[in-house]
Motif scaffolding. Structure first.
Motif, PDB file in Angstrom:
ATOM      1  N   VAL A 118      10.431  -7.663 -10.159  1.00 43.38           N
ATOM      2  CA  VAL A 118      10.538  -8.276  -8.834  1.00 43.38           C
ATOM      3  C   VAL A 118       9.208  -8.185  -8.077  1.00 43.38           C
ATOM      4  N   ARG A 119       8.575  -6.993  -8.149  1.00 43.24           N
ATOM      5  CA  ARG A 119       7.343  -6.781  -7.373  1.00 43.24           C
ATOM      6  C   ARG A 119       6.220  -7.692  -7.868  1.00 43.24           C
ATOM      7  N   GLY A 120       5.541  -8.317  -6.911  1.00 44.86           N
ATOM      8  CA  GLY A 120       4.411  -9.184  -7.269  1.00 44.86           C
ATOM      9  C   GLY A 120       4.879 -10.600  -7.551  1.00 44.86           C
ATOM     10  N   ARG A 121       5.954 -10.727  -8.361  1.00 50.43           N
ATOM     11  CA  ARG A 121       6.431 -12.082  -8.694  1.00 50.43           C
ATOM     12  C   ARG A 121       7.355 -12.622  -7.627  1.00 50.43           C
ATOM     13  N   ARG A 122       8.280 -11.756  -7.125  1.00 43.23           N
ATOM     14  CA  ARG A 122       9.280 -12.250  -6.174  1.00 43.23           C
ATOM     15  C   ARG A 122       9.052 -11.671  -4.773  1.00 43.23           C
ATOM     16  N   ILE A 123       8.704 -10.397  -4.710  1.00 40.87           N
ATOM     17  CA  ILE A 123       8.393  -9.784  -3.410  1.00 40.87           C
ATOM     18  C   ILE A 123       7.051  -9.083  -3.543  1.00 40.87           C
ATOM     19  N   ALA A 124       6.110  -9.368  -2.645  1.00 37.83           N
ATOM     20  CA  ALA A 124       4.816  -8.694  -2.711  1.00 37.83           C
ATOM     21  C   ALA A 124       4.532  -7.996  -1.389  1.00 37.83           C
ATOM     22  N   LEU A 125       3.975  -6.806  -1.512  1.00 37.85           N
ATOM     23  CA  LEU A 125       3.646  -6.003  -0.331  1.00 37.85           C
ATOM     24  C   LEU A 125       2.143  -5.998  -0.115  1.00 37.85           C
ATOM     25  N   VAL A 126       1.726  -6.295   1.109  1.00 37.35           N
ATOM     26  CA  VAL A 126       0.335  -6.037   1.503  1.00 37.35           C
ATOM     27  C   VAL A 126       0.393  -4.686   2.192  1.00 37.35           C
ATOM     28  N   PRO A 127      -0.049  -3.613   1.506  1.00 35.53           N
ATOM     29  CA  PRO A 127       0.155  -2.279   2.070  1.00 35.53           C
ATOM     30  C   PRO A 127      -0.767  -2.015   3.251  1.00 35.53           C
ATOM     31  N   GLN A 128      -0.322  -1.086   4.102  1.00 35.57           N
ATOM     32  CA  GLN A 128      -1.122  -0.760   5.290  1.00 35.57           C
ATOM     33  C   GLN A 128      -2.444  -0.095   4.896  1.00 35.57           C
ATOM     34  N   SER A 129      -2.368   0.856   3.962  1.00 31.48           N
ATOM     35  CA  SER A 129      -3.615   1.520   3.531  1.00 31.48           C
ATOM     36  C   SER A 129      -4.067   0.833   2.254  1.00 31.48           C
ATOM     37  N   ALA A 130      -4.662  -0.371   2.439  1.00 35.44           N
ATOM     38  CA  ALA A 130      -4.957  -1.252   1.313  1.00 35.44           C
ATOM     39  C   ALA A 130      -5.844  -0.580   0.265  1.00 35.44           C
ATOM     40  N   ALA A 131      -6.875   0.158   0.708  1.00 33.45           N
ATOM     41  CA  ALA A 131      -7.867   0.683  -0.238  1.00 33.45           C
ATOM     42  C   ALA A 131      -7.226   1.650  -1.231  1.00 33.45           C
TER      43      ALA A 131
ATOM     44  N   ALA B 166     -11.149  -4.537   2.108  1.00 28.96           N
ATOM     45  CA  ALA B 166     -10.047  -3.995   1.282  1.00 28.96           C
ATOM     46  C   ALA B 166      -8.728  -4.649   1.688  1.00 28.96           C
ATOM     47  N   GLN B 167      -8.559  -4.862   2.995  1.00 24.92           N
ATOM     48  CA  GLN B 167      -7.330  -5.493   3.470  1.00 24.92           C
ATOM     49  C   GLN B 167      -7.204  -6.908   2.908  1.00 24.92           C
ATOM     50  N   ARG B 168      -8.331  -7.631   2.927  1.00 25.77           N
ATOM     51  CA  ARG B 168      -8.291  -9.010   2.412  1.00 25.77           C
ATOM     52  C   ARG B 168      -8.074  -9.024   0.894  1.00 25.77           C
ATOM     53  N   ALA B 169      -8.677  -8.018   0.207  1.00 26.81           N
ATOM     54  CA  ALA B 169      -8.451  -7.929  -1.247  1.00 26.81           C
ATOM     55  C   ALA B 169      -6.953  -7.693  -1.503  1.00 26.81           C
ATOM     56  N   ALA B 170      -6.333  -6.836  -0.686  1.00 26.01           N
ATOM     57  CA  ALA B 170      -4.901  -6.546  -0.874  1.00 26.01           C
ATOM     58  C   ALA B 170      -4.068  -7.820  -0.690  1.00 26.01           C
ATOM     59  N   ILE B 171      -4.505  -8.669   0.235  1.00 29.33           N
ATOM     60  CA  ILE B 171      -3.764  -9.930   0.449  1.00 29.33           C
ATOM     61  C   ILE B 171      -3.938 -10.836  -0.772  1.00 29.33           C
TER      62      ILE B 171
END
Ligand SMILES: Nc1ncnc2c1ncn2[C@@H]1O[C@H](COP(=O)(O)OP(=O)(O)OP(=O)(O)O)[C@@H](O)[C@H]1O
Length: 308
Positions: free
Chosen positions: A90-103, A155-160
Motif C-alpha cells: 500500500v505504501r508508496g503505491r496507494r498511500i504516500a507520506l511526506v514525513p515531517q522530518s524529511a531528512a 530535503a523536504q522537496r526531495a521527500a515530496i
C-alpha cells in the motif's frame, strides 16, 4: 475510480514510562478523491500521529483502535492492524507520506539520485529522477548530493519527490512547506493541488491557516487529540463556529494578532472529555461530554446537553 480514505473513531494511546499519551481520540476524517483536506491545530495536538496512522507507521508500542479504510471501487483495505506485508503493497503505491522530518527518512550514505532511482524502479514509476526533481523545484544536479548536503527545504522537496513517484491515490503531507520560502511554498502547494486535480486525495497537515484557506477544499481543526471542527475550508476559516477555531483565527496577524489564551495541554493522562474549557473558561463547547454535531457540510464538537 473514486478513492476515499475514511478515518473512523481513530484512537491512539502511547505508553511512556508509567504515563499514557492520549495522542488521538475518536478522530473522524474523510479524505475524498480530487480534494485537498487540511488538518490544522497547534503543536503537539496529534496531527502527525494521525498522519502516521494512515500509513500504518505508528510507534510499535502504540495502542490503536478505530479504523483507517482505503476504499476504491469494491476494493477495501483496512490499515489499522494490517500485517506489514500488506502495508508494504500500500505504501508508496496507494498511500504516500511526506514525513515531517524529511531528512531522517533518507539513507545517509547514498545519493539522492540513487535512492530516488531505486524507489522509481520499485514502484515501476513512469517518471525519471530528473523529471521528479524538477517537478518539486530541485535542480536535477541534486541527484549527486548526499542527504547531509541538502538544506532542510531541499530535503523536504526531495521527500515530496519520493511521495509522488508512484502516483499514489492518497498523499499525506505532514507540514511539507515548513522550511520553504513563500515562492517555494506556493510551488509545492500548487503541485499538491495538481495531484488532487489528477484524482488523488491529499491530506495537508499545516500550521499555515492562510495556506489552508487558499489551497484546501476542506479543513479539520484538531485540539488535544480530538477533531473540534470540520467542513469546507472557506466556511470554517472565514466563519468559525467553535471557540477554539475562533481563537486560532484571531491570533493571525491579519486579524489583530490576539494571543491564544493559555497554552496547549500535555497529552499525558488527559481526562475523557475535551479540555478546551481549561484554557478558555466559559466556552459553551467544552467542559463535560461532547460529541460531533453535523449541520449541512459542517461538523462541530459540541457539549452534550449544553452546547451552543
Ligand atoms: N513515538 C512517540 N512516543 C510517545 N509519544 C509520542 C510519540 N510521537 C508523538 N508523541 C506524542 O503524541 C502527541 C501528539 O504528537 P504529534 O507529533 O502528533 O503532534 P503534532 O500536532 O503533529 O505537533 P507538531 O505540529 O508540533 O508537529 C504529543 O504529545 C507527542 O509528544
Amino acid at each position: 475510480m473514486t478513492v476515499t480514505l475514511t478515518i473512523d473513531a481513530l484512537t491512539v494511546r502511547i505508553p511512556v514510562g508509567s504515563a499514557v499519551v492520549h495522542a488521538a481520540t475518536d478522530v473522524d476524517l474523510v479524505l475524498e478523491a480530487g480534494r485537498v483536506h487540511a488538518l490544522v491545530g497547534e503543536s503537539g495536538c496529534g496531527k502527525s500521529i494521525v498522519a502516521s496512522a494512515t500509513c500504518g507507521l505508528l510507534p510499535p508500542n502504540a495502542r490503536v483502535s478505530g479504523s483507517v479504510r482505503l476504499t476504491s471501487g469494491s476494493d477495501d483495505v483496512e490499515i489499522v492492524g494490517a500485517p506489514e506485508r500488506l502495508l508494504r503493497t500500500v505504501r508508496g503505491r496507494r498511500i504516500a507520506l511526506v514525513p515531517q522530518s524529511a531528512a531522517t527518512y533518507l539513507t545517509p550514505v547514498r545519493t539522492v539520485g540513487t535512492q530516488l532511482g531505486e524507489t522509481l524502479r520499485h514502484l515501476e514509476s513512469r517518471y525519471g529522477v530528473a523529471e521528479l526533481l524538477d517537478r518539486v523545484g530541485l535542480d536535477p544536479e541534486c541527484r549527486t548530493l548526499y542527504p547531509h548536503e541538502l538544506s532542510g527545504g531541499m530535503a523536504q522537496r526531495a521527500a515530496i519527490a519520493f511521495a509522488i513517484a508512484g502516483d499514489p491515490e492518497v498523499i499525506v503531507a505532514d507540514e511539507p512547506t515548513s522550511s520553504l520560502d513563500p515562492d517555494l511554498t506556493e510551488r509545492i502547494l500548487t503541485l499538491l493541488d495538481g495531484c488532487a486535480g489528477a484524482g488523488a486525495s491529499v491530506l495537508l497537515i499545516t500550521h499555515d491557516l492562510t495556506a489552508a484557506r487558499r489551497h484546501a477544499d476542506a479543513v479539520s481543526v484538531m485540539y488535544a487529540g480530538r477533531i473540534l471542527e470540520s467542513g469546507p475550508a472557506a466556511d470554517v476559516l472565514d466563519d468559525p463556529w467553535h471557540d477554539y477555531t475562533k481563537d486560532l483565527m484571531a491570533a493571525l496577524p491579519r486579524n489583530g494578532l490576539r494571543p491564544m489564551p493559555g497554552t496547549p495541554p500535555e497529552l499525558t493522562d488527559l481526562p475523557d472529555d475535551c479540555v478546551y474549557h481549561l484554557r478558555r473558561p466559559g466556552t459553551a463547547f467544552s467542559g463535560g461530554p461532547t460529541r460531533l454535531v453535523r449541520t449541512g457540510a459542517r461538523v462541530v464538537r459540541t457539549r452534550v446537553g449544553g452546547g451552543s
